[in-house]
Write an enzyme that holds these catalytic residues in place. Structure first.
Site, PDB file in Angstrom:
ATOM      1  N   TYR A  58     -16.596   3.407   6.806  1.00 40.18           N
ATOM      2  CA  TYR A  58     -15.331   3.489   6.622  1.00 40.18           C
ATOM      3  C   TYR A  58     -14.846   3.979   8.217  1.00 40.18           C
ATOM      4  O   TYR A  58     -14.069   3.301   8.848  1.00 40.18           O
ATOM      5  CB  TYR A  58     -14.514   4.257   5.628  1.00 40.18           C
TER       6      TYR A  58
ATOM      7  N   THR B  58      -7.639   6.767  11.616  1.00 42.28           N
ATOM      8  CA  THR B  58      -7.897   7.854  10.719  1.00 42.28           C
ATOM      9  C   THR B  58      -8.581   8.885  11.534  1.00 42.28           C
ATOM     10  O   THR B  58      -9.481   8.878  12.448  1.00 42.28           O
ATOM     11  CB  THR B  58      -8.914   7.295   9.242  1.00 42.28           C
ATOM     12  N   ASP B  59      -8.489  10.302  10.677  1.00 48.27           N
ATOM     13  CA  ASP B  59      -9.259  11.274  11.023  1.00 48.27           C
ATOM     14  C   ASP B  59     -10.662  11.100  11.106  1.00 48.27           C
ATOM     15  O   ASP B  59     -11.531  11.882  11.540  1.00 48.27           O
ATOM     16  CB  ASP B  59      -8.753  12.680  10.392  1.00 48.27           C
TER      17      ASP B  59
ATOM     18  N   GLY C 141       0.801  -1.249   0.026  1.00 50.15           N
ATOM     19  CA  GLY C 141      -0.031   0.142  -0.070  1.00 50.15           C
ATOM     20  C   GLY C 141       0.952   1.305  -0.028  1.00 50.15           C
ATOM     21  O   GLY C 141       2.003   1.149   0.039  1.00 50.15           O
TER      22      GLY C 141
ATOM     23  N   ALA D 217      -5.413  -2.371   4.935  1.00 46.01           N
ATOM     24  CA  ALA D 217      -6.660  -1.671   5.563  1.00 46.01           C
ATOM     25  C   ALA D 217      -7.472  -1.442   4.027  1.00 46.01           C
ATOM     26  O   ALA D 217      -6.929  -1.794   3.064  1.00 46.01           O
ATOM     27  CB  ALA D 217      -6.373  -0.224   5.731  1.00 46.01           C
TER      28      ALA D 217
ATOM     29  N   LYS E 248     -13.111   1.588  11.130  1.00 46.57           N
ATOM     30  CA  LYS E 248     -11.770   2.292  11.681  1.00 46.57           C
ATOM     31  C   LYS E 248     -11.764   2.389  13.193  1.00 46.57           C
ATOM     32  O   LYS E 248     -10.989   1.811  13.940  1.00 46.57           O
ATOM     33  CB  LYS E 248     -11.184   3.435  11.046  1.00 46.57           C
TER      34      LYS E 248
HETATM   35  N1  LIG Z   1      -5.239   7.162   2.382  1.00 47.22           N
HETATM   36  C1  LIG Z   1      -5.658   8.174   3.257  1.00 47.22           C
HETATM   37  O1  LIG Z   1      -5.715   9.236   3.009  1.00 47.22           O
HETATM   38  C2  LIG Z   1      -5.730   7.492   4.661  1.00 47.22           C
HETATM   39  C3  LIG Z   1      -6.113   8.628   5.822  1.00 47.22           C
HETATM   40  C4  LIG Z   1      -6.020   8.253   6.910  1.00 47.22           C
HETATM   41  C5  LIG Z   1      -5.708   7.230   7.332  1.00 47.22           C
HETATM   42  N2  LIG Z   1      -5.355   6.213   6.457  1.00 47.22           N
HETATM   43  C6  LIG Z   1      -5.074   4.897   7.131  1.00 47.22           C
HETATM   44  O2  LIG Z   1      -3.514   4.522   6.718  1.00 47.22           O
HETATM   45  C7  LIG Z   1      -3.505   3.252   6.328  1.00 47.22           C
HETATM   46  C8  LIG Z   1      -2.773   2.918   5.062  1.00 47.22           C
HETATM   47  O3  LIG Z   1      -3.660   3.398   3.943  1.00 47.22           O
HETATM   48  P1  LIG Z   1      -2.845   3.489   2.602  1.00 47.22           P
HETATM   49  O4  LIG Z   1      -3.375   5.013   2.147  1.00 47.22           O
HETATM   50  O5  LIG Z   1      -1.616   3.173   2.636  1.00 47.22           O
HETATM   51  O6  LIG Z   1      -3.960   2.481   1.815  1.00 47.22           O
HETATM   52  P2  LIG Z   1      -3.679   1.771   0.535  1.00 47.22           P
HETATM   53  O7  LIG Z   1      -2.772   2.261  -0.140  1.00 47.22           O
HETATM   54  O8  LIG Z   1      -5.047   1.205   0.157  1.00 47.22           O
HETATM   55  O9  LIG Z   1      -3.135   0.442   1.194  1.00 47.22           O
HETATM   56  C9  LIG Z   1      -3.757  -0.509   1.924  1.00 47.22           C
HETATM   57  C10 LIG Z   1      -3.076  -1.838   1.659  1.00 47.22           C
HETATM   58  O10 LIG Z   1      -3.702  -3.006   2.320  1.00 47.22           O
HETATM   59  C11 LIG Z   1      -3.872  -4.086   1.390  1.00 47.22           C
HETATM   60  N3  LIG Z   1      -5.176  -4.792   1.985  1.00 47.22           N
HETATM   61  C12 LIG Z   1      -6.517  -4.622   1.881  1.00 47.22           C
HETATM   62  N4  LIG Z   1      -6.942  -5.808   2.391  1.00 47.22           N
HETATM   63  C13 LIG Z   1      -6.167  -6.504   2.798  1.00 47.22           C
HETATM   64  C14 LIG Z   1      -6.335  -7.818   3.427  1.00 47.22           C
HETATM   65  N5  LIG Z   1      -7.413  -8.431   3.597  1.00 47.22           N
HETATM   66  N6  LIG Z   1      -5.043  -8.250   3.978  1.00 47.22           N
HETATM   67  C15 LIG Z   1      -3.906  -7.851   3.776  1.00 47.22           C
HETATM   68  N7  LIG Z   1      -3.764  -6.684   3.071  1.00 47.22           N
HETATM   69  C16 LIG Z   1      -4.822  -6.057   2.497  1.00 47.22           C
HETATM   70  C17 LIG Z   1      -4.232  -3.362   0.218  1.00 47.22           C
HETATM   71  O11 LIG Z   1      -3.929  -4.309  -0.736  1.00 47.22           O
HETATM   72  P3  LIG Z   1      -4.773  -4.611  -2.044  1.00 47.22           P
HETATM   73  O12 LIG Z   1      -4.840  -3.351  -2.638  1.00 47.22           O
HETATM   74  O13 LIG Z   1      -4.121  -5.413  -2.852  1.00 47.22           O
HETATM   75  O14 LIG Z   1      -6.371  -5.129  -1.643  1.00 47.22           O
HETATM   76  C18 LIG Z   1      -3.169  -2.079   0.184  1.00 47.22           C
HETATM   77  O15 LIG Z   1      -1.880  -2.587  -0.534  1.00 47.22           O
HETATM   78  C19 LIG Z   1      -4.603   2.602   6.458  1.00 47.22           C
HETATM   79  O16 LIG Z   1      -4.939   2.006   7.760  1.00 47.22           O
HETATM   80  C20 LIG Z   1      -5.838   3.725   6.298  1.00 47.22           C
HETATM   81  O17 LIG Z   1      -7.041   3.381   7.107  1.00 47.22           O
HETATM   82  C21 LIG Z   1      -5.229   6.322   5.190  1.00 47.22           C
END
Ligand SMILES: NC(=O)c1ccc[n+]([C@@H]2O[C@H](COP(=O)([O-])OP(=O)(O)OC[C@H]3O[C@@H](n4cnc5c(N)ncnc54)[C@H](OP(=O)(O)O)[C@@H]3O)[C@@H](O)[C@H]2O)c1
Length: 280
Positions: free
Chosen positions: A125, A101-102, A10, A60, A129
């Site tokens: 979502y 997350t926020d 991710g 996630a 979370k």
């Molecule tokens: N993005 C934002 O703006 C944001 C804001 C606040 C907090 N967050 C939090 O930050 C964290 C990282 O998010 P990110 O932005 O890096 O998201 P991301 O790019 O979507 O990365 C999440 C990773 O988790 C993998 N995943 C999904 N289902 C899974 C499963 N069952 N088992 C193992 N891996 C799995 C996905 O793989 P696949 O794609 O192959 O399914 C993806 O590689 C998360 O906890 C998210 O809630 C994100």
């Protein structure tokens, strides 16, 4: 120390693995294909096999709008899987850092949110979370709430804004949702501070500088040497088509606990955004 990173492909997971390369730890990054965190037996087996001193959970289901129509997946990945990881971590005595997350907040507070504020998520979502946070023992694991994450890898708003700027003369972004943009590489660096210091409980970790999406889009254009006046403000109500998941109007996270701990905060997002935009 051996450190297991889940969701390692991710946008945050990849940065966490890369940020470790310069450090003293041995990192085992497992992507979705290598470890499905919703499979309790597989989680237990992987954690036993790796026997890490710490786990950083970057897995996630982070597609906020898709969560509205796929709540089962959202809760399985964002909540149940966190419980599986916590159990497995306990079995081997590993410290767990989990990212939240926020969007656990409803955005009605006029001031920035601190860690002790009461969550009240508006979306599936956010609810999933929050359930993930509640699956952890706050005495034994760290919950790192980040916001508006953008980085080199995967899809994110910086890439979307640059793409739209290449396609349209004028861009519209909402001016009634405010937050702290967070650059994935900066967050990853701070996650290593958690691995090393092993603090517990809820922590807000973001870059500094609160903006609306409208102001953020202007900053992205400015960082790209483009004219920020091409971005126009709209309200969430005017957004076409409307987004399925409601977003908090204010989700600015004050990094209160880092401040109290005397830890240097992540820089103003504009500094890191300039580096990110140059690298894209
Ligand atoms: N993005 C934002 O703006 C944001 C804001 C606040 C907090 N967050 C939090 O930050 C964290 C990282 O998010 P990110 O932005 O890096 O998201 P991301 O790019 O979507 O990365 C999440 C990773 O988790 C993998 N995943 C999904 N289902 C899974 C499963 N069952 N088992 C193992 N891996 C799995 C996905 O793989 P696949 O794609 O192959 O399914 C993806 O590689 C998360 O906890 C998210 O809630 C994100």
């Amino acid at each position: 120390m051996k450190v297991l990173v889940t969701g390692a492909a991710g946008q945050v997971g990849r940065e966490v693995v890369e940020a470790a390369a310069a450090g003293a730890h041995e990192v085992v990054g497992l992507d979705h294909a290598a470890l499905d965190v919703t499979d309790a037996a597989a989680v237990r087996e992987a954690v036993r096999a790796v026997a890490p001193g710490a786990i950083v959970n970057c897995a996630a289901f982070a597609a906020v709008d898709r969560c509205e129509t796929e709540p089962d997946v959202a809760f399985a990945v964002n909540a149940d899987a966190v419980r599986h990881l916590a159990r497995a971590a306990d079995e081997v005595g590993a410290y767990l850092v989990h990212i939240s997350t926020d969007y656990v907040f409803d955005g009605r507070k006029p001031d920035p949110y601190v860690e002790t504020d009461t969550p009240n998520p508006l979306s599936v979502y956010g609810r999933s979370k929050l359930a993930g946070e509640q699956a952890l023992d706050p005495e034994r694991a760290a919950i790192v709430r980040a916001s508006w994450i953008c980085g080199r890898y995967g899809a994110n708003m910086v890439k979307t804004i640059l793409r739209l700027a290449g396609e349209h003369e004028k861009l519209s972004f909402v001016s009634d949702q405010r937050g702290h943009p967070t650059i994935a590489a900066d967050l990853a660096r701070m996650l290593w501070w958690f691995v090393e210091e092993r603090p517990a409980g809820v922590w807000h970790v973001t870059n500094q500088g609160a903006v609306s999406w409208y102001e953020f889009a202007q900053e992205v254009l400015r960082a790209n040497g483009d004219d920020p006046a091409r971005v126009l403000p709209i309200t969430t109500e005017e957004l076409q088509p409307p987004r399925p998941a409601p977003r908090p109007a204010n989700s600015v996270l004050r990094n209160q606990r880092l401040i109290e701990a005397g830890v240097e905060l992540l820089p103003d997002f504009r500094e890191s955004l300039a580096i990110l935009v140059r690298s894209l």
